[in-house]
Write an enzyme that holds these catalytic residues in place. Sequence first.
Site, short mmCIF file in Angstrom:
data_model
loop_
_atom_site.label_atom_id
_atom_site.label_comp_id
_atom_site.label_asym_id
_atom_site.label_seq_id
_atom_site.Cartn_x
_atom_site.Cartn_y
_atom_site.Cartn_z
N LYS A 170 -22.48 50.05 8.92
CA LYS A 170 -21.72 48.89 9.37
C LYS A 170 -20.25 49.23 9.64
CE LYS A 170 -24.67 45.59 6.88
NZ LYS A 170 -24.70 44.45 5.95
N TYR B 179 -28.75 38.87 13.56
CA TYR B 179 -28.81 38.18 12.27
C TYR B 179 -29.33 36.74 12.41
CZ TYR B 179 -26.66 41.72 9.21
OH TYR B 179 -26.41 42.84 8.45
N ASN C 138 -20.69 45.83 2.75
CA ASN C 138 -21.67 46.58 1.95
C ASN C 138 -22.24 47.79 2.69
OD1 ASN C 138 -23.41 45.20 3.62
ND2 ASN C 138 -24.36 43.98 2.01
N HIS D 51 -27.14 48.45 6.60
CA HIS D 51 -28.25 47.49 6.78
C HIS D 51 -29.55 48.27 6.80
CE1 HIS D 51 -31.01 44.59 8.61
NE2 HIS D 51 -31.38 45.59 9.39
N GLU E 180 -36.30 45.18 15.24
CA GLU E 180 -34.91 45.66 15.17
C GLU E 180 -34.77 47.02 15.87
OE1 GLU E 180 -33.84 43.41 10.95
OE2 GLU E 180 -33.73 45.59 11.06
#
Length: 140
Positions: free
Chosen positions: A11, A51, A114, A117, A128
Amino acid sequence: MAVERTLSLIKPDATKRNITGAICKMIEDAGFCIIAQKRVKLTYEQASRFYAVHKDKPFYDEVCVIMSSGPIVAMVLEKENAIADYRTLMGATIPSAAENGTIRKQFGESVDKNSVHGSDSAENAEQEIKMFFNELEIIG
Ligand code: ATP
Ligand code: MG
């Protein structure tokens, strides 16, 4: 156990800190093969589509803003039981709750930073992966 493919994203918080190599090393050391990889930047609309499953959650807008705030590194990982095993390697969504030895324990800063993913089911992994890669770009 079956050989599976899963989508991993490094990310924007992690690309910004220049730790993509360190994260890839953890992934490879855990036995995953990186069979596709590219650096891309999502628009807000693309992040919203990615998302969409969270569209009714209070953090939806925030997570879409964050995911489109900088470059990400998208990868297809292959290994036996890759989907569940990569979720284990990532660790808990909230980094302070993540187990030792996980990517989020090592590099995550907060729930919205975080670092990584990972797909959470076989169906989502397939969808995805298709969002980021075509067949020619996946070399197993
Ligand atoms: P990811 O889908 O990014 O792999 P995850 O599956 O561990 O993470 P999800 O529940 O799918 O967690 O949430 C997606 C992302 O939304 C999280 O990675 C996190 O960045 C963000 N998020 C989740 N819960 C919250 C929250 N309560 N507040 C702010 N952001 C959140
Ligand atoms: Mg998720």
